[in-house]
Motif scaffolding. Structure first.
Motif, mmCIF file in Angstrom:
data_model
loop_
_atom_site.group_PDB
_atom_site.id
_atom_site.type_symbol
_atom_site.label_atom_id
_atom_site.label_comp_id
_atom_site.label_asym_id
_atom_site.label_seq_id
_atom_site.Cartn_x
_atom_site.Cartn_y
_atom_site.Cartn_z
ATOM 1 N N THR A 134 0.837 -1.205 0.000
ATOM 2 C CA THR A 134 0.000 0.000 0.000
ATOM 3 C C THR A 134 0.867 1.249 0.000
ATOM 4 O O THR A 134 0.627 2.190 -0.765
ATOM 5 C CB THR A 134 -0.923 0.010 1.240
ATOM 6 N N TRP A 135 1.873 1.280 0.852
ATOM 7 C CA TRP A 135 2.776 2.434 0.919
ATOM 8 C C TRP A 135 3.502 2.656 -0.406
ATOM 9 O O TRP A 135 3.669 3.788 -0.848
ATOM 10 C CB TRP A 135 3.814 2.235 2.030
ATOM 11 N N LEU A 136 3.943 1.555 -1.037
ATOM 12 C CA LEU A 136 4.661 1.665 -2.307
ATOM 13 C C LEU A 136 3.759 2.240 -3.406
ATOM 14 O O LEU A 136 4.186 3.076 -4.205
ATOM 15 C CB LEU A 136 5.200 0.299 -2.728
ATOM 16 N N VAL A 137 2.508 1.787 -3.434
ATOM 17 C CA VAL A 137 1.560 2.298 -4.426
ATOM 18 C C VAL A 137 1.316 3.789 -4.215
ATOM 19 O O VAL A 137 1.331 4.584 -5.169
ATOM 20 C CB VAL A 137 0.227 1.518 -4.363
ATOM 21 N N LEU A 138 1.088 4.181 -2.975
ATOM 22 C CA LEU A 138 0.847 5.596 -2.669
ATOM 23 C C LEU A 138 2.072 6.447 -3.012
ATOM 24 O O LEU A 138 1.941 7.556 -3.544
ATOM 25 C CB LEU A 138 0.486 5.762 -1.191
ATOM 26 N N PHE A 140 4.401 5.730 -5.270
ATOM 27 C CA PHE A 140 4.501 5.777 -6.732
ATOM 28 C C PHE A 140 3.553 6.828 -7.307
ATOM 29 O O PHE A 140 3.946 7.641 -8.153
ATOM 30 C CB PHE A 140 4.165 4.399 -7.311
ATOM 31 N N ALA A 141 2.316 6.830 -6.831
ATOM 32 C CA ALA A 141 1.333 7.807 -7.321
ATOM 33 C C ALA A 141 1.755 9.226 -6.958
ATOM 34 O O ALA A 141 1.592 10.157 -7.763
ATOM 35 C CB ALA A 141 -0.047 7.496 -6.742
ATOM 36 N N PHE A 142 2.287 9.403 -5.758
ATOM 37 C CA PHE A 142 2.745 10.731 -5.333
ATOM 38 C C PHE A 142 3.895 11.219 -6.214
ATOM 39 O O PHE A 142 3.892 12.371 -6.672
ATOM 40 C CB PHE A 142 3.181 10.670 -3.870
#
Length: 447
Positions: A134-138, A140-142
């Motif tokens: 979840t942290w990695l996805v957030l 990446f999007a940031f």
């Protein structure tokens, strides 16, 4: 381009794919089972009607966007259209922005949380690391969002194009296995339950607002916005129906029950096991499509939430720092950091998922309500302006949009209302304090 302004770099194609990628997210991979359980085979029609109702609401906002192509969308429209009273205009602007902000912002961690489950389905050894995913996805999007709207648009376009290809693969493999007997009787659970399925399906159509919120960054917004929004809702609806047709045609609606957790929580995977039990590639396609869909939704909703914060900071309802633009990348850096940090906190707490859903459901409806009222205000209070794009029927179309919004809220429970009222109260308390402070927009002489 003036210093402190956002980059105007999105064309029709990028805006269209950003909207489609934002809409096709967790909903189609999870909620197809819930709508099927409630409405039976007629759930497929509920999804089509949800797309139509969203299209109607979108049109009244698109008209305003062609007149006021400003970041944040709804708060900017309300400030311009709610009459002469400064207090009324500023409160409507805040309420519309607060509703759309919370309603869509909470979708960022919600979507990111679900990526881990699909990643683990492909790589079982990663079980237990879902929060890190979840942290990695957030993150990446940031990083994409803060790198600039052009980079965000191009990356999202590539991911969304691949997503649509994978969805077509599921349709072409599943359609030949459809048993039309599963569609009879069509209204198996009655008309009331059919109506109750519509607002659940509508949760898959809200992210088109990200394009309006980024209007300052779109080339020729008076022409681009109507095309991108209208076409994206149409294409998203078509792709949803392409997926749902083999889903409801290969799985009997009575199998969608919490007592059958595989069918209830992973309906597309369940359908694939039924129509292609020996073909592991179909399961892989579903998992990859789900991951891409969730990531593109996170990207779009993070963009949307940051632009609402930026737009409200630019107006002066939020502190002016929220309207800061990073000169190097022409992105709203402070707003993006706020969205990212809060999303990381929420995304670290999976137990909050239901609270996130119930608050977001009503809050985004509040934002839409203010947006519809703004359309009436545009037609009545701003006769000095003629929009480049105008919906037919004027205020009559706004009334149709009210009906559409009412249908989308028909299944809202008392629990959801109370949770959402708490979010509204928190916002109003902030507004009163801000208003009393006589800072920002409130330091100006009311007009």
């Amino acid at each position: 381009m003036k210093k402190g302004e956002l980059a105007k770099e999105l064309g029709v194609w990028e805006a269209f794919l950003l909207s489609v990628g934002g809409m096709i997210g967790a909903a189609i991979f999870v909620l197809g089972a819930q709508t099927g359980m409630i409405a039976g085979p007629s759930a497929i029609l509920a999804w089509a009607l949800a797309g139509l109702l969203m299209f109607i609401i979108a049109l009244v906002l698109v008209e305003q966007a062609t007149v006021f192509p400003r970041a944040g969308a709804i708060p900017a429209y309300a400030m311009e259209t709610f009459g002469k009273s400064f207090a009324v205009r500023s409160f409507a602007s805040f309420l519309g922005g607060w509703g759309s902000l919370i309603g869509q912002w909470f979708g960022v961690p919600f979507s990111a949380m679900y990526v881990g489950g699909y990643v683990v389905s492909i790589i079982p050894s990663l079980a237990g690391y879902e929060t890190i995913i979840t942290w990695l996805v957030l993150t990446f999007a940031f990083l994409l969002n803060i790198s600039g709207i052009s980079i965000t648009g191009k990356a999202n376009a590539a991911l969304t194009a691949l997503l649509l290809v994978l969805m077509l693969a599921f349709f072409f493999r599943g359609a030949p296995a459809v048993n039309l007997n599963n569609y009879s009787p069509f209204f198996a659970t009655g008309g009331i339950n059919f109506l109750k399925a519509i607002p659940i399906a509508a949760l898959g159509f809200g992210a088109w607002l990200s394009i309006l919120a980024a209007a300052e960054e779109i080339k020729n917004p008076e022409k681009t916005l109507p095309k991108a929004i209208g076409l994206s809702i149409l294409v998203t609806t078509v792709f949803y129906l392409l997926i749902l047709f083999p889903l409801y045609g290969t799985v009997n609606w009575q199998e969608f029950t919490p007592e059958n957790p595989f069918a209830f929580w992973a309906p597309l995977s369940y359908a694939a096991v039924k129509f292609a039990p020996a073909e592991s590639w179909v399961q892989l396609v579903i998992s990859l499509a789900a991951i891409l869909a969730l990531i593109t939704t996170v990207i779009a909703l993070m963009l949307l939430a940051s632009r609402v914060i930026y737009g409200m900071g630019k107006i002066g309802i939020f502190p002016s720092g929220c309207g800061y633009v990073w000169a190097r990348r022409r992105t709203p850096a402070v707003a993006l950091i706020i969205v990212y940090v809060v999303s990381m906190i929420l995304g670290s707490n999976p137990d909050w998922v239901m609270a996130i859903i119930v608050i977001g459901t009503v809050m985004y409806a509040i934002g839409f309500l203010v947006g519809i009222l703004s359309h009436i205000g545009l037609r009545i209070n701003r006769k000095d302006i003629k929009a480049p794009f105008r919906v037919p029927g004027g205020i009559g179309f706004s009334i149709i949009a009210f009906v559409a919004l009412a249908l989308l809220l028909i299944n809202v429970s008392t629990l959801e209302i109370w949770y959402s009222l708490l979010a509204v109260v928190v916002g109003i308390v902030y507004f009163v304090i801000r208003y009393a402070s006589r800072t920002g927009v409130f330091a100006k002489k009311p007009s």
